[in-house]
Design an enzyme around this catalytic site. Structure first.
Site, short mmCIF file in Angstrom:
data_model
loop_
_atom_site.label_atom_id
_atom_site.label_comp_id
_atom_site.label_asym_id
_atom_site.label_seq_id
_atom_site.Cartn_x
_atom_site.Cartn_y
_atom_site.Cartn_z
N CYS A 102 0.89 -1.19 0.10
CA CYS A 102 -0.06 0.03 -0.12
C CYS A 102 0.87 1.22 0.04
O CYS A 102 2.08 1.31 0.36
CB CYS A 102 -0.89 0.13 1.17
SG CYS A 102 -2.09 -1.35 1.30
N ARG A 127 3.25 0.48 -5.23
CA ARG A 127 3.19 -0.09 -3.97
C ARG A 127 1.81 -1.10 -3.77
O ARG A 127 1.87 -1.62 -2.95
CB ARG A 127 3.54 0.80 -2.79
CG ARG A 127 4.89 1.71 -2.87
CD ARG A 127 4.65 2.47 -1.35
NE ARG A 127 4.42 1.75 -0.26
CZ ARG A 127 5.45 1.25 0.36
NH1 ARG A 127 6.66 1.10 0.11
NH2 ARG A 127 4.90 0.60 1.52
N TRP A 167 -3.11 -2.28 -1.60
CA TRP A 167 -3.00 -3.55 -2.14
C TRP A 167 -3.38 -4.46 -0.81
O TRP A 167 -2.95 -4.71 0.01
CB TRP A 167 -1.17 -3.78 -1.88
CG TRP A 167 -0.73 -5.25 -2.37
CD1 TRP A 167 -0.20 -6.00 -1.48
CD2 TRP A 167 -0.30 -5.82 -3.53
NE1 TRP A 167 0.27 -7.25 -1.90
CE2 TRP A 167 0.23 -6.87 -3.30
CE3 TRP A 167 -0.33 -5.07 -4.82
CZ2 TRP A 167 0.54 -7.78 -4.34
CZ3 TRP A 167 0.12 -6.09 -5.74
CH2 TRP A 167 0.50 -7.16 -5.66
N GLY A 209 0.00 -1.72 6.33
CA GLY A 209 0.60 -2.62 7.21
C GLY A 209 -0.38 -3.68 7.43
O GLY A 209 -1.42 -3.72 6.75
N LYS A 221 17.44 -18.47 -11.56
CA LYS A 221 17.75 -16.97 -11.49
C LYS A 221 18.81 -16.66 -12.52
O LYS A 221 18.93 -15.67 -13.24
CB LYS A 221 17.92 -16.78 -10.03
CG LYS A 221 16.95 -16.61 -8.95
CD LYS A 221 15.85 -15.59 -9.22
CE LYS A 221 14.89 -15.86 -10.16
NZ LYS A 221 13.77 -16.76 -9.61
N HIS A 270 25.42 -39.93 -12.81
CA HIS A 270 24.57 -40.57 -13.75
C HIS A 270 24.74 -39.85 -15.03
O HIS A 270 23.71 -40.03 -15.96
CB HIS A 270 23.02 -40.98 -13.23
CG HIS A 270 23.12 -41.66 -11.98
ND1 HIS A 270 23.37 -42.94 -11.77
CD2 HIS A 270 22.80 -41.12 -10.85
CE1 HIS A 270 23.27 -43.29 -10.54
NE2 HIS A 270 22.89 -42.29 -9.81
N LYS A 299 6.37 -10.68 -16.45
CA LYS A 299 5.97 -11.09 -15.07
C LYS A 299 4.99 -12.06 -14.87
O LYS A 299 5.21 -13.00 -13.85
CB LYS A 299 5.68 -9.85 -14.28
CG LYS A 299 5.56 -10.08 -12.90
CD LYS A 299 6.95 -10.23 -12.10
CE LYS A 299 6.80 -10.49 -10.78
NZ LYS A 299 8.01 -11.26 -10.20
#
Ligand code: M6R
Length: 608
Positions: free
Chosen positions: A3, A29, A76, A103, A484, A503, A603
């Protein structure tokens, strides 16, 4: 949890357009709903709705509110779906107080119950609304706004950056901070507060960082900061911020990926605050399941793979981690009403994962979800879901969302272990204690190892190919380290459980071939030392991620990165993946690749 909050007191002019523009700058945010409140002639004026800022503005004209003082919020969702009623600001029963919050209030259910018993009427499903009603109670006792906020936050557990306005004290904004970020901006004709500096950077580059446990009163004279612990006055001079707006959005980091790697301690703290009832519900479904499939793609699949070790070792539950795009072919006809499919998807929109979910639904299996996006398709189709509370992740490479997934999955495995009585209380308590410490451990790894990893990237930047090896649960983190590196640094890399190297893959090894070993001191360590020797004998360059003080492996390695001691095996992927994320990041930088937007990737992958 993310948020964005912003507010201002202007000497002249209208606050609403300034708030609107600042919220736009904070949109990274959170962006599922937005709202503003201004004060004019002793009255509050509010506009809020679900949707992105531009969508809400197109319908409601967010610039059209009277008054030179106001606060705003871009959301959010954490508690309560992204609907208009859940958008901030939240008011008290009489519409005299308005609150914006970033929060999570952990004890909101208890507080809400008490307040409802006293006759308060709640309109939203958010945790935030309790704050406005508590302040209402405090004001009834005859307190001034700042004192009321002071007493209110004493009752809150969790994390918060809040801002409060009241029609009764129309020239003030009162803010308070615990863990969630808060900054004050100072200009000649205005004072601002925000979650992040970029919100006010085009208006002023003079800022005051509000520290944890502080309360700030903004008014026409400027700002006054007090400690929440004892009310004492804090004297803090503003500092000049010389960031460009673009740098500010990344909090001064050169890339979102690095910022997000550094955000992991905070995100992990948030995932330890999930609502118990959601975890319990998921645990009940898992406990009753005839069979459990853990289904996901990419990084989320690696979290599933690690989780299969956690569920087996802690809760004696055998699970099948499956790559989502293979699920229908591999198990589509075998699942049934007794099966549970736990779909793990940061975005909640990955087409392959949703296809597996759809297949499970058609065969009457129970679908559970773990996602970062409330309101995503996964949250709508799952029987029960948990939101991992990582906040928006902008870098295409998943980093903070991976470690949060691991944290949530380990919490589920622990709960199930408790429920099934399979692990001793002492062991459970030790694991819970370690889980609480993980944010600090991750912080320490970043603080102490980052520079060394940066140098390693310089040393290995021109290597053609890499191996990532681990055993047991560490094979999942080796796979993630490899993904990554190849995803953002375009470095071909292979990963598999270390036992597999003999292997076939070992034939690739020649002098100087870099092999990254993920080797915590767990039950597999003795065997992995043997695998290190095999590689060394063929001239490989060994880079080991080891436990601090593991002299034996350090002695065998060409380079090593150390992780604090005493990490329980099932939780080890969380700190042990951090150096691998940083290595991939610095390799990308060294190889002039853009870590935030690697070629050919998106994304959220919404095609099959
Ligand atoms: O949103 P999801 O978790 O479902 O996404 C799954 C993968 O597309 C994602 O993890 C991808 O592999 C990342 N780019 C990895 O960094």
């Amino acid at each position: 949890m993310m948020c964005g909050i912003f507010g201002c007191i202007l000497k002249n002019g209208d606050a609403a357009p300034i708030i609107h523009a600042a919220l736009k700058r904070l949109e990274y945010r959170g962006y599922d709903s937005v709202g503003e409140v201004t004060i004019h002639e002793g009255k509050l004026f509010i506009k809020k709705d679900q949707g992105k800022i531009d969508e809400v503005h197109a319908i409601h004209n967010l610039d059209d509110l009277p008054g030179r003082i106001g606060i705003g919020h871009t959301r959010w969702a954490t508690h309560g779906a992204p609907y208009e009623v859940n958008a901030h600001p939240h008011t008290d029963c009489n519409g005299q107080i308005a609150v914006v919050h970033n929060g999570i209030i952990e004890n909101f259910s208890e507080l809400k119950k008490e307040l409802e018993e006293r006759g308060h009427v709640f309109r939203s499903k958010t945790d935030t609304e309790v704050i406005s009603h508590i302040i209402e109670e405090e004001l009834k006792e005859g307190r001034a706004l700042a004192e009321a906020v002071y007493s209110a936050v004493e009752q809150l557990e969790g994390s918060y950056a809040i801002a409060v306005v009241s029609a009764k004290e129309p020239n003030k904004i009162v803010c308070a901070r615990k863990e969630s970020p808060l900054v004050v901006g100072v200009a000649e004709n205005a004072v601002y507060f925000a979650s992040d500096i970029p919100a006010f950077l085009p208006l002023t580059n003079t800022a005051v960082i509000v520290e944890d446990g502080e309360l700030v009163v903004l008014d026409d004279k400027g700002y006054e900061i007090r400690k929440l612990a004892d009310g004492s006055l804090v004297s803090r001079k503003p500092e000049v911020i010389d960031w460009s707006p673009e740098m500010a959005e990344k909090k001064g980091y050169p890339h979102f990926m690095l910022k997000e790697i550094h955000e992991q301690p905070l995100c992990l703290r948030n995932t330890l605050r999930l609502q118990e009832q959601y975890l319990d519900l998921m645990t009940t479904f898992l406990d009753r399941a005839g069979e459990v499939f853990l289904v996901a793609c990419g990084t989320s699949y690696h979290a599933c793979l690690a989780a299969s070790y956690m569920f087996s070792k802690l809760s004696m539950l055998a699970t099948h981690p499956i790559i989502a795009s293979e699920f229908v072919e591999q198990h589509g006809r075998a699942i049934n009403i007794d099966s549970v499919l736990l779909a793990v998807s940061q975005s909640g929109e990955t087409a392959d994962t949703l296809e597996a979910v759809e297949c499970a639904r058609q065969r009457a299996a129970t679908v559970l979800g773990l996602t970062n996006i409330i309101g995503s398709t996964l949250t709508r189709v799952a029987r029960a879901y948990v939101c991992q509370q990582s906040g928006p992740e902008i870098g295409v490479a998943a980093t903070k969302t991976f470690t949060s997934q691991l944290s949530v999955l380990s919490q589920l495995a622990l709960r199930l272990a408790k429920k099934r009585g399979k692990v001793s209380h002492v062991e459970i308590e030790q694991l819970e204690e370690k889980l609480e410490q993980i944010p600090d451990i991750v912080e320490k790894v970043i603080e102490t190892q980052e520079e060394k990893i940066k140098q390693l990237a310089k040393k290995y930047r021109d290597k053609q190919c890499f191996f990532f090896l681990g055993r047991g649960v560490s094979s999942a983190s080796a796979l993630e380290g490899r993904l990554k590196l190849l995803e953002i640094a375009y470095a071909p890399a292979l990963a598999f459980p270390a036992g597999e190297s003999k292997h076939g893959p070992i034939s690739l090894i020649e002098p100087g071939f870099p092999v990254i070993f993920v080797c915590p001191k767990d039950d597999t360590r003795k065997t992995i030392v043997g695998n290190i020797m095999e590689m060394k004998a063929r001239g490989a360059s060994i880079i080991a991620v080891v436990e601090e003080g593991d002299e034996e492996v350090k002695g065998l390695a060409d380079d090593y990165i150390e992780i604090p001691r005493g990490m329980p095996e099932v939780l080890s992927p969380i700190p042990y993946v951090i150096p691998q994320q940083l290595f991939a990041y610095y390799m990308a930088v060294e190889r002039n690749c853009d870590p935030d937007q690697p070629r050919n990737l998106a994304k959220s992958v919404t095609v099959k």
